[in-house]
Design a protein around this motif. Sequence first.
Motif, short mmCIF file in Angstrom:
data_model
loop_
_atom_site.label_atom_id
_atom_site.label_comp_id
_atom_site.label_asym_id
_atom_site.label_seq_id
_atom_site.Cartn_x
_atom_site.Cartn_y
_atom_site.Cartn_z
N LYS A 216 0.83 -1.21 0.00
CA LYS A 216 0.00 0.00 0.00
C LYS A 216 0.87 1.27 0.00
N VAL A 217 1.94 1.24 0.79
CA VAL A 217 2.84 2.40 0.84
C VAL A 217 3.49 2.62 -0.52
N LYS A 218 3.96 1.53 -1.12
CA LYS A 218 4.63 1.63 -2.42
C LYS A 218 3.67 2.15 -3.49
N GLU A 219 2.43 1.67 -3.48
CA GLU A 219 1.44 2.14 -4.45
C GLU A 219 1.10 3.61 -4.24
N LEU A 220 1.02 4.01 -2.99
CA LEU A 220 0.73 5.42 -2.69
C LEU A 220 1.85 6.31 -3.18
N TRP A 221 3.08 5.90 -2.94
CA TRP A 221 4.22 6.68 -3.40
C TRP A 221 4.25 6.76 -4.92
N GLN A 222 3.93 5.69 -5.59
CA GLN A 222 3.91 5.70 -7.05
C GLN A 222 2.87 6.69 -7.56
N THR A 223 1.72 6.73 -6.89
CA THR A 223 0.67 7.68 -7.25
C THR A 223 1.16 9.11 -7.10
N VAL A 224 1.86 9.38 -6.00
CA VAL A 224 2.40 10.73 -5.77
C VAL A 224 3.42 11.08 -6.85
N LYS A 225 4.31 10.16 -7.14
CA LYS A 225 5.33 10.43 -8.17
C LYS A 225 4.71 10.68 -9.53
N ASP A 226 3.75 9.83 -9.89
CA ASP A 226 3.13 9.94 -11.22
C ASP A 226 2.39 11.26 -11.39
N GLY A 227 1.82 11.75 -10.31
CA GLY A 227 1.03 12.98 -10.41
C GLY A 227 1.75 14.23 -9.93
N TRP A 228 3.05 14.11 -9.66
CA TRP A 228 3.76 15.22 -9.04
C TRP A 228 3.88 16.43 -9.97
N ASP A 229 3.46 17.56 -9.43
CA ASP A 229 3.61 18.84 -10.09
C ASP A 229 4.01 19.83 -9.00
N PRO A 230 5.23 20.36 -9.05
CA PRO A 230 5.69 21.26 -7.99
C PRO A 230 4.81 22.47 -7.77
N GLU A 231 3.99 22.80 -8.76
CA GLU A 231 3.13 23.98 -8.63
C GLU A 231 1.85 23.68 -7.89
N GLU A 232 1.58 22.40 -7.62
CA GLU A 232 0.32 22.05 -6.96
C GLU A 232 0.52 21.81 -5.46
#
Length: 213
Positions: free
Chosen positions: A197-213
């Motif tokens: 679950k932690v790994k999947e959550l981190w992948q979601t964060v990485k995939d959607g990362w936008d420094p402006e958000e």
Amino acid sequence: MAKQDQLDPQTLALVRFAAAVAQGYEPELRQGAAGCRAAQTPVPWVEELLLQSVLMAGYPRTLIAFTIWRKVSRVPAPASDPDADYRQLSQWAARGEETCGIVYGANYKRLRENVRELHPALDQWMITEGYGRTMGRPGLDLLRRELCIVAQTAVMEAPRQLHSHLRGSLHAGASFGQVEAVLSVVNPLLSYDQWKKVKELWQTVKDGWDPEE
């Protein structure tokens, strides 16, 4: 582990101690405190980690961790502390708004609204006591504070908070590699399902990362 090379030895020891505080087991706490001393982690960093652990791990585990730190390190408590003075309330509020704004970025306003809907006191405490009085203190930089919180929220199985602070660590200037180093520290402390679950959550964060958000 190679991933842990992304953190300097002092920060790595600090993160390991943070995870031990979240676990709350005395043998691991002694090992974590000794690890910080062996790595020559600056004493102010360690004490700031322990102070901010009240926010994530609560007073019981923080008090136990501080007791063990005092015994292992033999570092005495300071005679006084500037943030023991409640006349600084307005300063804490301003400091808290700034710190929380960095951690949450474009989501800051929505966070405040969501917490106020839960209870207005929670919103004020979060900003003044949490991000201002505690997280905004000068003894430890925000990047390391956030990495320690990532470790603690992962260990404590708090996915919503983990998601926020994975993003918060990036907003504070952490690289993907540094965050992954922290996650590699907590990996052995989690069950297979927890780690997935932690790994999947981190992948979601990485995939959607936008420094402006």
